[in-house]
Design an enzyme around this catalytic site. Structure first.
Site, PDB file in Angstrom:
ATOM      1  N   VAL A   1      88.820  72.148  35.947  1.00  0.00           N
ATOM      2  CA  VAL A   1      88.545  73.309  35.094  1.00  0.00           C
ATOM      3  C   VAL A   1      88.022  74.480  35.934  1.00  0.00           C
ATOM      4  CG1 VAL A   1      88.106  71.911  33.048  1.00  0.00           C
ATOM      5  CG2 VAL A   1      86.210  72.512  34.557  1.00  0.00           C
TER       6      VAL A   1
ATOM      7  N   CYS B   1      89.430  82.917  43.838  1.00  0.00           N
ATOM      8  CA  CYS B   1      88.499  82.029  44.538  1.00  0.00           C
ATOM      9  C   CYS B   1      87.725  82.596  45.726  1.00  0.00           C
ATOM     10  CB  CYS B   1      89.242  80.771  44.968  1.00  0.00           C
ATOM     11  SG  CYS B   1      89.807  79.849  43.533  1.00  0.00           S
ATOM     12  N   PHE B   2      88.354  83.414  46.565  1.00  0.00           N
ATOM     13  CA  PHE B   2      87.655  83.820  47.799  1.00  0.00           C
ATOM     14  C   PHE B   2      86.280  84.416  47.500  1.00  0.00           C
ATOM     15  CE2 PHE B   2      91.408  84.351  51.008  1.00  0.00           C
ATOM     16  CZ  PHE B   2      91.528  82.977  51.055  1.00  0.00           C
TER      17      PHE B   2
ATOM     18  N   ALA C   1      94.535  72.625  32.559  1.00  0.00           N
ATOM     19  CA  ALA C   1      95.962  72.816  32.840  1.00  0.00           C
ATOM     20  C   ALA C   1      96.191  74.210  33.407  1.00  0.00           C
ATOM     21  CB  ALA C   1      96.769  72.615  31.563  1.00  0.00           C
ATOM     22  N   GLY C   2      95.411  74.563  34.448  1.00  0.00           N
ATOM     23  CA  GLY C   2      95.510  75.903  35.012  1.00  0.00           C
ATOM     24  C   GLY C   2      96.353  75.944  36.274  1.00  0.00           C
TER      25      GLY C   2
ATOM     26  N   LEU D   1      95.583  74.268  47.882  1.00  0.00           N
ATOM     27  CA  LEU D   1      96.838  75.004  47.670  1.00  0.00           C
ATOM     28  C   LEU D   1      96.560  76.500  47.562  1.00  0.00           C
ATOM     29  CD1 LEU D   1      97.242  76.182  44.510  1.00  0.00           C
ATOM     30  CD2 LEU D   1      97.483  73.779  44.036  1.00  0.00           C
TER      31      LEU D   1
ATOM     32  N   LYS E   1      98.843  88.763  45.092  1.00  0.00           N
ATOM     33  CA  LYS E   1      99.716  88.508  46.234  1.00  0.00           C
ATOM     34  C   LYS E   1     101.114  88.265  45.664  1.00  0.00           C
ATOM     35  CE  LYS E   1      99.631  84.213  47.972  1.00  0.00           C
ATOM     36  NZ  LYS E   1      99.181  82.894  48.446  1.00  0.00           N
TER      37      LYS E   1
HETATM   38  P1  NAD Z   1      92.301  78.213  35.528  1.00  0.00           P
HETATM   39  O1  NAD Z   1      91.365  79.123  34.851  1.00  0.00           O
HETATM   40  O2  NAD Z   1      93.706  78.656  35.779  1.00  0.00           O
HETATM   41  O3  NAD Z   1      92.405  76.840  34.725  1.00  0.00           O
HETATM   42  C1  NAD Z   1      91.311  76.141  34.251  1.00  0.00           C
HETATM   43  C2  NAD Z   1      91.687  75.529  32.906  1.00  0.00           C
HETATM   44  O4  NAD Z   1      90.628  74.678  32.478  1.00  0.00           O
HETATM   45  C3  NAD Z   1      91.894  76.558  31.789  1.00  0.00           C
HETATM   46  O5  NAD Z   1      93.202  76.432  31.254  1.00  0.00           O
HETATM   47  C4  NAD Z   1      90.801  76.209  30.756  1.00  0.00           C
HETATM   48  O6  NAD Z   1      91.221  76.388  29.424  1.00  0.00           O
HETATM   49  C5  NAD Z   1      90.558  74.748  31.062  1.00  0.00           C
HETATM   50  N1  NAD Z   1      89.254  74.266  30.597  1.00  0.00           N
HETATM   51  C6  NAD Z   1      88.035  74.828  30.776  1.00  0.00           C
HETATM   52  N2  NAD Z   1      87.087  74.053  30.228  1.00  0.00           N
HETATM   53  C7  NAD Z   1      87.699  72.987  29.672  1.00  0.00           C
HETATM   54  C8  NAD Z   1      87.237  71.850  28.964  1.00  0.00           C
HETATM   55  N3  NAD Z   1      85.945  71.653  28.735  1.00  0.00           N
HETATM   56  N4  NAD Z   1      88.155  70.957  28.541  1.00  0.00           N
HETATM   57  C9  NAD Z   1      89.477  71.146  28.772  1.00  0.00           C
HETATM   58  N5  NAD Z   1      89.967  72.200  29.449  1.00  0.00           N
HETATM   59  C10 NAD Z   1      89.092  73.118  29.892  1.00  0.00           C
HETATM   60  O7  NAD Z   1      91.598  77.820  36.900  1.00  0.00           O
HETATM   61  P2  NAD Z   1      92.319  77.347  38.252  1.00  0.00           P
HETATM   62  O8  NAD Z   1      92.793  78.537  39.014  1.00  0.00           O
HETATM   63  O9  NAD Z   1      93.262  76.252  37.955  1.00  0.00           O
HETATM   64  O10 NAD Z   1      91.062  76.779  39.049  1.00  0.00           O
HETATM   65  C11 NAD Z   1      90.447  75.571  38.681  1.00  0.00           C
HETATM   66  C12 NAD Z   1      89.497  75.154  39.784  1.00  0.00           C
HETATM   67  O11 NAD Z   1      90.250  74.911  40.988  1.00  0.00           O
HETATM   68  C13 NAD Z   1      88.445  76.191  40.164  1.00  0.00           C
HETATM   69  O12 NAD Z   1      87.272  75.522  40.495  1.00  0.00           O
HETATM   70  C14 NAD Z   1      89.019  76.864  41.391  1.00  0.00           C
HETATM   71  O13 NAD Z   1      88.011  77.364  42.230  1.00  0.00           O
HETATM   72  C15 NAD Z   1      89.748  75.722  42.063  1.00  0.00           C
HETATM   73  N6  NAD Z   1      90.890  76.114  42.900  1.00  0.00           N
HETATM   74  C16 NAD Z   1      91.757  77.076  42.478  1.00  0.00           C
HETATM   75  C17 NAD Z   1      92.859  77.394  43.271  1.00  0.00           C
HETATM   76  C18 NAD Z   1      93.841  78.451  42.852  1.00  0.00           C
HETATM   77  O14 NAD Z   1      94.715  78.775  43.656  1.00  0.00           O
HETATM   78  N7  NAD Z   1      93.778  79.002  41.664  1.00  0.00           N
HETATM   79  C19 NAD Z   1      93.093  76.700  44.461  1.00  0.00           C
HETATM   80  C20 NAD Z   1      92.195  75.711  44.834  1.00  0.00           C
HETATM   81  C21 NAD Z   1      91.097  75.411  44.047  1.00  0.00           C
HETATM   82  C1  UGA Z   2      93.301  80.703  48.825  1.00  0.00           C
HETATM   83  C2  UGA Z   2      93.403  79.733  50.010  1.00  0.00           C
HETATM   84  O1  UGA Z   2      94.434  80.193  50.894  1.00  0.00           O
HETATM   85  C3  UGA Z   2      93.720  78.322  49.523  1.00  0.00           C
HETATM   86  O2  UGA Z   2      93.714  77.412  50.631  1.00  0.00           O
HETATM   87  C4  UGA Z   2      92.672  77.889  48.495  1.00  0.00           C
HETATM   88  O3  UGA Z   2      92.981  76.613  47.989  1.00  0.00           O
HETATM   89  C5  UGA Z   2      92.641  78.892  47.368  1.00  0.00           C
HETATM   90  O4  UGA Z   2      92.344  80.214  47.909  1.00  0.00           O
HETATM   91  C6  UGA Z   2      91.564  78.608  46.370  1.00  0.00           C
HETATM   92  O5  UGA Z   2      90.628  77.912  46.633  1.00  0.00           O
HETATM   93  O6  UGA Z   2      91.735  79.187  45.290  1.00  0.00           O
HETATM   94  P1  UGA Z   2      95.023  82.019  47.315  1.00  0.00           P
HETATM   95  O7  UGA Z   2      93.839  82.794  46.902  1.00  0.00           O
HETATM   96  O8  UGA Z   2      95.901  81.462  46.264  1.00  0.00           O
HETATM   97  O9  UGA Z   2      94.585  80.777  48.221  1.00  0.00           O
HETATM   98  O10 UGA Z   2      95.961  82.912  48.242  1.00  0.00           O
HETATM   99  P2  UGA Z   2      95.880  83.368  49.776  1.00  0.00           P
HETATM  100  O11 UGA Z   2      97.218  83.263  50.356  1.00  0.00           O
HETATM  101  O12 UGA Z   2      94.781  82.734  50.502  1.00  0.00           O
HETATM  102  O13 UGA Z   2      95.564  84.922  49.627  1.00  0.00           O
HETATM  103  C7  UGA Z   2      94.312  85.381  49.173  1.00  0.00           C
HETATM  104  C8  UGA Z   2      94.258  86.893  49.295  1.00  0.00           C
HETATM  105  O14 UGA Z   2      94.233  87.276  50.663  1.00  0.00           O
HETATM  106  C9  UGA Z   2      95.464  87.605  48.694  1.00  0.00           C
HETATM  107  O15 UGA Z   2      95.042  88.770  48.040  1.00  0.00           O
HETATM  108  C10 UGA Z   2      96.319  87.932  49.893  1.00  0.00           C
HETATM  109  O16 UGA Z   2      97.150  89.047  49.712  1.00  0.00           O
HETATM  110  C11 UGA Z   2      95.253  88.217  50.933  1.00  0.00           C
HETATM  111  N1  UGA Z   2      95.730  88.034  52.309  1.00  0.00           N
HETATM  112  C12 UGA Z   2      96.110  86.817  52.757  1.00  0.00           C
HETATM  113  C13 UGA Z   2      95.761  89.137  53.157  1.00  0.00           C
HETATM  114  O17 UGA Z   2      95.403  90.270  52.778  1.00  0.00           O
HETATM  115  N2  UGA Z   2      96.186  88.949  54.445  1.00  0.00           N
HETATM  116  C14 UGA Z   2      96.575  87.740  54.911  1.00  0.00           C
HETATM  117  O18 UGA Z   2      96.933  87.658  56.117  1.00  0.00           O
HETATM  118  C15 UGA Z   2      96.534  86.650  54.053  1.00  0.00           C
END
Ligand code: NAD
Ligand code: UGA
Length: 478
Positions: A93, A280-281, A13-14, A171, A343
């Site tokens: 997760v 993530c990056f 639920a992240g 997203l 950001k």
């Molecule tokens: P997060 O840390 O916010 O959330 C993950 C959640 O999973 C936590 O609340 C944790 O307690 C839970 N968890 C872990 N192990 C568990 C288990 N065994 N059972 C139940 N719950 C469990 O992480 P996030 O930012 O939501 O990212 C999740 C995944 O999505 C990552 O692989 C990340 O790379 C990817 N992702 C993140 C973003 C982003 O913007 N944050 C965007 C795209 C993809």
């Molecule tokens: C990024 C990607 O944009 C998403 O498509 C992807 O799903 C996600 O990672 C992921 O896998 O977690 P996010 O990290 O949430 O999303 O935010 P971004 O808008 O990509 O910004 C990332 C970082 O780059 C921030 O620190 C932002 O300030 C910086 N940034 C972004 C810049 O410095 N310049 C820009 O022009 C754009």
């Protein structure tokens, strides 16, 4: 095949699991969605009657939670029962970089994904589609499949069966709801056409069909890592050019505009800033580096690793530059830091450039007054690994030497600027572009500096205010 999805379970639920399931629930009232997490504190916040307490700040998320929670969207820590009744299970997760063992510092730690797969293998009943929503290294689906197939073989229940799909999430934080409601594309990788169709049918309730792409499972996994690597690469590229602009008299905004009008380059993701942050990056590029080395491609690994190295260098470049402008020392000087989130429009601080920059300044003895409209000071304490010095808040003297290397959080930027030597904008929150510089300037200790690392202050606003102004990538002082 006519398999109908009625119950969905999302594990995690992240930042991804919460908003993604909220948008699915909102668009699919016929589905019942259970979001489960082992973190009970997080679950309680998702269930809080005060929508300001949701664990994640995303514009628009509170409204959807208000509409769907308790109707077809539920948050709990009951993994077993919700896995058992689910027709489709999303694994969402965290997949951080491994910090020990094989591949430490680069490879993704799949511990949590594997745990989920084992839980699913143990508790799922009948036919279940398992969807990888987390970002995973290429061929992770194979690991999940192996665990699930072992369960199929062991099971006494004849009809226990799984299909695994990859459905990476694109997203971005701060615009998550918009990105989920109007995605550029939805990517689904898999082998079983019927399973792919089941998931496509859900998205097609609000996403145009031509935006739902089907690929093989490995392409889907690799496309996610590649997308993040390309985006991060653009930021390191423009940040490297910002340093060159400052050294040559060019202006990075003008350069970005000039190259961005070329259709082949495009204008997005060309804002120079303090360096990319976010969870993530860096993790996804390092994962790509690990995979490239693993598959015997060191040149490919080196190419991508350069993006992360440049980003790290750039963050420290900013802190060094601040120290240099303040006569080579910030020891005992009061500096207001505006923005700690990685950001704007998010409360997330993971890998925020502010962490490295603030830590550098604290190491140099600066006294930091940190403002962020959404980040909890407790989170800043964790990130800086230093307790907030509450005593600082009421301190009126402009002599801060006795507080060297300390920090406190602030709510009111105007009054906090009293006696400050510098203001540094690190996050592009809109409110920072609306500050009253006439008032702030009167309060700062001269000679005072404003460092705009996000290009949100127009130079004209500071004219005749006796403030020194530095902006990222602006070579006009050259
Ligand atoms: P997060 O840390 O916010 O959330 C993950 C959640 O999973 C936590 O609340 C944790 O307690 C839970 N968890 C872990 N192990 C568990 C288990 N065994 N059972 C139940 N719950 C469990 O992480 P996030 O930012 O939501 O990212 C999740 C995944 O999505 C990552 O692989 C990340 O790379 C990817 N992702 C993140 C973003 C982003 O913007 N944050 C965007 C795209 C993809
Ligand atoms: C990024 C990607 O944009 C998403 O498509 C992807 O799903 C996600 O990672 C992921 O896998 O977690 P996010 O990290 O949430 O999303 O935010 P971004 O808008 O990509 O910004 C990332 C970082 O780059 C921030 O620190 C932002 O300030 C910086 N940034 C972004 C810049 O410095 N310049 C820009 O022009 C754009």
């Amino acid at each position: 095949m006519g398999f109908k999805i009625k119950n969905i379970c999302c594990i995690g639920a992240g930042y991804v699991g919460g908003p993604t399931m909220a948008v699915i629930a909102d668009n699919c009232p016929h589905l019942k969605i259970n979001v489960v997490d082992i973190n009970l504190e997080r679950i309680n916040l998702w269930n809080s009657s005060n929508l300001n307490e949701l664990p994640i700040y995303e514009p628009g998320l509170d409204k959807i939670i208000e509409r769907c929670r308790g109707k077809n969207l539920f948050f709990s820590n009951e993994l077993e029962t919700n896995i058992a009744i689910a027709d489709m299970i999303f694994i969402s997760v965290n997949t951080p970089t491994k910090n020990k063992g094989l591949g430490a510092g680069k490879a993704s730690d799949l511990k949590w994904v594997e745990l989920c797969a084992r839980k699913v293998a143990k508790y799922a009943r009948g036919y279940t589609i398992v969807v990888e929503k987390s970002t995973l290294p290429v061929r992770t689906a194979e690991v999940i499949k192996n665990i699930l197939e072992a369960a199929e073989l062991e099971s006494n229940e004849k009809d226990i069966k799984f299909d695994v799909l990859s459905n990476p999430e694109f997203l971005a934080e701060g615009s998550a709801i918009k990105d989920l409601e109007f995605p550029d594309r939805v990517l689904i990788g898999g082998e079983n056409e019927d399973a792919i169709l089941c998931l496509s049918n859900i998205y097609s309730l609000w996403v145009e069909k031509n935006k739902i792409l089907h690929t093989n499972i490995w392409s889907s996994e690799l496309a996610k890592l590649t997308a993040n690597a390309f985006l991060a690469q653009r930021i390191s590229s423009i940040n490297s050019i910002s340093a060159l602009c400052e050294a040559t008299g060019a202006d990075v905004r003008e350069v970005a505009r000039a190259i961005g009008t070329d259709n082949r380059i495009g204008s997005k993701f060309l804002d120079s800033g303090p360096g990319f942050g976010g969870s993530c990056f860096k993790k996804d590029i390092l994962n790509l580096v690990y995979l490239s080395n693993y598959f015997g491609l060191p040149e490919v690994a080196e190419f991508w690793e350069g993006i992360v190295k440049l980003n790290n260098w750039h963050q420290h470049r900013i802190s060094k530059l601040i120290v240099k402008k303040l006569f080579g020392t910030v020891s005992g000087k009061k500096i207001c830091i505006l923005g700690f989130a990685f950001k704007a429009n998010t409360n997330d601080t993971r890998e925020s450039a502010a962490i490295n920059i603030c830590n550098d300044l604290l190491e140099e003895g600066a006294v930091l007054f940190i403002h962020d409209p959404k980040v909890d000071p407790k989170q800043i304490e964790k990130d800086l690994d230093r307790k907030e010095n509450i005593q600082l808040k009421g301190y009126k003297d402009s002599n801060f030497y006795e507080f060297e290397g300390n920090w406190c959080s602030i709510n009111d930027i105007n009054s906090a600027s009293q006696g400050s030597d510098a203001i540094v904008v690190l996050t592009e929150w809109k409110e920072y572009s609306l500050l009253d510089w006439v008032e702030i300037s009167k309060k700062m200790r001269k000679p005072a500096w404003v460092f705009d690392v996000r290009s949100i202050i127009t130079r004209e606003k500071l004219t005749n205010l006796n403030l020194n102004f530095w902006q990222i990538g602006d070579g006009s002082e050259y």
